[in-house]
Design an enzyme around this catalytic site. Structure first.
Site, PDB file in Angstrom:
ATOM      1  N   LYS A  50       0.814  -1.198   0.000  1.00 21.48           N
ATOM      2  CA  LYS A  50       0.000   0.000   0.000  1.00 21.48           C
ATOM      3  C   LYS A  50       0.853   1.256   0.000  1.00 21.48           C
ATOM      4  O   LYS A  50       0.367   2.350  -0.289  1.00 21.48           O
ATOM      5  CB  LYS A  50      -0.869   0.036   1.273  1.00 21.48           C
ATOM      6  CG  LYS A  50      -1.756  -1.122   1.495  1.00 21.48           C
ATOM      7  CD  LYS A  50      -2.482  -0.938   2.840  1.00 21.48           C
ATOM      8  CE  LYS A  50      -2.979  -2.248   3.345  1.00 21.48           C
ATOM      9  NZ  LYS A  50      -3.453  -2.137   4.748  1.00 21.48           N
ATOM     10  N   GLY A  51       2.127   1.127   0.382  1.00 24.05           N
ATOM     11  CA  GLY A  51       2.959   2.305   0.681  1.00 24.05           C
ATOM     12  C   GLY A  51       3.027   3.374  -0.391  1.00 24.05           C
ATOM     13  O   GLY A  51       3.175   4.550  -0.072  1.00 24.05           O
ATOM     14  N   GLU A 106       7.829   2.929  -6.423  1.00 23.50           N
ATOM     15  CA  GLU A 106       7.922   2.434  -5.041  1.00 23.50           C
ATOM     16  C   GLU A 106       7.964   3.580  -4.039  1.00 23.50           C
ATOM     17  O   GLU A 106       8.362   4.694  -4.372  1.00 23.50           O
ATOM     18  CB  GLU A 106       9.202   1.596  -4.883  1.00 23.50           C
ATOM     19  CG  GLU A 106       8.959   0.109  -4.788  1.00 23.50           C
ATOM     20  CD  GLU A 106       8.199  -0.333  -3.526  1.00 23.50           C
ATOM     21  OE1 GLU A 106       7.361   0.428  -2.986  1.00 23.50           O
ATOM     22  OE2 GLU A 106       8.449  -1.444  -3.071  1.00 23.50           O
ATOM     23  N   ASP A 110      14.555  -0.265   0.894  1.00 21.11           N
ATOM     24  CA  ASP A 110      15.289  -0.430   2.143  1.00 21.11           C
ATOM     25  C   ASP A 110      16.313  -1.544   1.892  1.00 21.11           C
ATOM     26  O   ASP A 110      17.344  -1.317   1.278  1.00 21.11           O
ATOM     27  CB  ASP A 110      14.255  -0.762   3.220  1.00 21.11           C
ATOM     28  CG  ASP A 110      14.824  -0.818   4.618  1.00 21.11           C
ATOM     29  OD1 ASP A 110      15.800  -0.111   4.891  1.00 21.11           O
ATOM     30  OD2 ASP A 110      14.287  -1.569   5.449  1.00 21.11           O
ATOM     31  N   VAL A 160      11.019   5.903   8.758  1.00 20.39           N
ATOM     32  CA  VAL A 160      10.192   7.058   8.429  1.00 20.39           C
ATOM     33  C   VAL A 160       8.720   6.683   8.246  1.00 20.39           C
ATOM     34  O   VAL A 160       8.392   5.549   7.897  1.00 20.39           O
ATOM     35  CB  VAL A 160      10.712   7.785   7.165  1.00 20.39           C
ATOM     36  CG1 VAL A 160      12.010   8.513   7.444  1.00 20.39           C
ATOM     37  CG2 VAL A 160      10.872   6.823   5.986  1.00 20.39           C
ATOM     38  N   ASP A 166       3.911   3.703   6.538  1.00 22.26           N
ATOM     39  CA  ASP A 166       3.225   3.449   7.799  1.00 22.26           C
ATOM     40  C   ASP A 166       4.136   2.883   8.873  1.00 22.26           C
ATOM     41  O   ASP A 166       5.226   2.392   8.605  1.00 22.26           O
ATOM     42  CB  ASP A 166       2.104   2.430   7.578  1.00 22.26           C
ATOM     43  CG  ASP A 166       2.661   1.019   7.385  1.00 22.26           C
ATOM     44  OD1 ASP A 166       3.531   0.847   6.504  1.00 22.26           O
ATOM     45  OD2 ASP A 166       2.258   0.106   8.135  1.00 22.26           O
ATOM     46  N   ARG A 172       0.041   6.872   7.532  1.00 20.18           N
ATOM     47  CA  ARG A 172       0.123   6.980   6.061  1.00 20.18           C
ATOM     48  C   ARG A 172      -0.409   8.326   5.584  1.00 20.18           C
ATOM     49  O   ARG A 172      -0.003   8.825   4.538  1.00 20.18           O
ATOM     50  CB  ARG A 172      -0.711   5.876   5.405  1.00 20.18           C
ATOM     51  CG  ARG A 172      -0.165   4.474   5.607  1.00 20.18           C
ATOM     52  CD  ARG A 172      -0.885   3.511   4.674  1.00 20.18           C
ATOM     53  NE  ARG A 172      -0.715   2.115   5.047  1.00 20.18           N
ATOM     54  CZ  ARG A 172       0.326   1.357   4.707  1.00 20.18           C
ATOM     55  NH1 ARG A 172       1.301   1.873   3.990  1.00 20.18           N
ATOM     56  NH2 ARG A 172       0.397   0.100   5.082  1.00 20.18           N
TER      57      ARG A 172
HETATM   58  P1  IMP Z   1      12.659  -3.765   1.598  1.00 16.66           P
HETATM   59  O1  IMP Z   1      13.441  -3.990   2.857  1.00 16.66           O
HETATM   60  O2  IMP Z   1      13.399  -2.886   0.627  1.00 16.66           O
HETATM   61  O3  IMP Z   1      12.194  -5.065   0.986  1.00 16.66           O
HETATM   62  O4  IMP Z   1      11.368  -2.950   2.042  1.00 16.66           O
HETATM   63  C1  IMP Z   1      10.141  -3.544   2.159  1.00 16.66           C
HETATM   64  C2  IMP Z   1       9.102  -2.597   2.676  1.00 16.66           C
HETATM   65  O5  IMP Z   1       9.395  -2.262   4.025  1.00 16.66           O
HETATM   66  C3  IMP Z   1       8.968  -1.257   1.987  1.00 16.66           C
HETATM   67  O6  IMP Z   1       8.266  -1.303   0.773  1.00 16.66           O
HETATM   68  C4  IMP Z   1       8.195  -0.514   3.043  1.00 16.66           C
HETATM   69  O7  IMP Z   1       6.827  -0.837   2.956  1.00 16.66           O
HETATM   70  C5  IMP Z   1       8.786  -1.056   4.319  1.00 16.66           C
HETATM   71  N1  IMP Z   1       9.781  -0.100   4.870  1.00 16.66           N
HETATM   72  C6  IMP Z   1      11.113  -0.125   4.781  1.00 16.66           C
HETATM   73  N2  IMP Z   1      11.668   0.922   5.419  1.00 16.66           N
HETATM   74  C7  IMP Z   1      10.636   1.630   5.923  1.00 16.66           C
HETATM   75  C8  IMP Z   1      10.531   2.862   6.674  1.00 16.66           C
HETATM   76  O8  IMP Z   1      11.522   3.537   7.026  1.00 16.66           O
HETATM   77  N3  IMP Z   1       9.269   3.262   6.997  1.00 16.66           N
HETATM   78  C9  IMP Z   1       8.156   2.575   6.640  1.00 16.66           C
HETATM   79  N4  IMP Z   1       8.197   1.445   5.934  1.00 16.66           N
HETATM   80  C10 IMP Z   1       9.426   0.979   5.570  1.00 16.66           C
HETATM   81 MG    MG Z   2       6.405  -0.767  -0.280  1.00 13.53          MG
END
Ligand code: IMP
Ligand code: MG
Length: 182
Positions: A50-51, A106, A110, A160, A166, A172
């Site tokens: 949803k982000g 996106e 992260d 963040v 979220d 959000r």
């Molecule tokens: P990934 O670690 O790149 O696979 O990130 C997966 C998901 O974690 C992202 O799409 C976000 O939904 C969530 N995420 C990562 N870092 C943050 C943050 O700082 N705040 C909120 N959600 C986060």
């Molecule tokens: Mg995401």
């Protein structure tokens, strides 16, 4: 956990990291980049729920060339390493992406683990091209071999919230991006 206490809710917001105004300024530039990069090409903006829902809503309005939007929702599982991960698609695109230049939109990259699996799945459907645009890039935490083609902001390793992002499904709807008080 369901929250109703406004004071407790507000105390989760430590400080604003990027204001809504700064976000809109960078979105205008990203819109121009999309206009230039995809002029004359069939373009599909793919958002992962949803982000990225708020970001996509603003970004697509900064684009002036014809484009379609599509949504995916995924659930990823990892047993330790990136290569051992798998991803289930909970909501899939309706478009046959072999007809499109696909730009993944996106909220944040992260570790990059989930997105690298999603990108792999989409690549197997043979889109005309596949690129990644992200609102926020947190390169310090990267585990997967994945780099966005366009990042609006690079941020340090902080958690963040706001502007679609979220913590436990809350925040959000904040207009700014803020650091969460842990
Ligand atoms: P990934 O670690 O790149 O696979 O990130 C997966 C998901 O974690 C992202 O799409 C976000 O939904 C969530 N995420 C990562 N870092 C943050 C943050 O700082 N705040 C909120 N959600 C986060
Ligand atoms: Mg995401």
């Amino acid at each position: 956990m369901i929250q109703t206490d406004k004071d407790a809710y507000l105390s989760g917001i430590e400080r604003v990291l990027i204001s809504g105004g700064e976000i809109q300024q960078e979105i205008r530039k990203a819109g121009k980049w999309i206009d230039m990069s995809y002029a004359g090409k069939p373009l599909l903006l793919v958002s992962i729920l949803k982000g990225a829902f708020i970001f996509l809503a603003d970004l697509c309005r900064a684009v002036t060339i014809p484009c379609e939007v599509g949504f995916m929702q995924v659930q990823s599982y990892f047993a330790g390493t990136v290569s051992s991960g798998s991803v289930d698609i909970l909501l899939d695109l309706q478009q046959d992406i072999s007809q499109y230049h696909v730009l993944i939109v996106e909220d944040i990259i992260d570790t990059g683990r989930t997105l690298s699996l999603v990108a792999e799945k989409l690549r197997s459907r043979k889109p005309l091209s596949l690129k990644i645009l992200t609102l926020l890039d947190k390169p310090e935490r990267r585990e997967a071999d994945l780099r966005p083609d366009y990042a609006l902001f690079t941020i340090p390793d902080v958690f963040v919230i706001g502007y679609g992002l979220d913590c436990g499904e809350y925040y959000r709807n904040l207009p700014d991006i803020a650091v969460y008080r842990t």
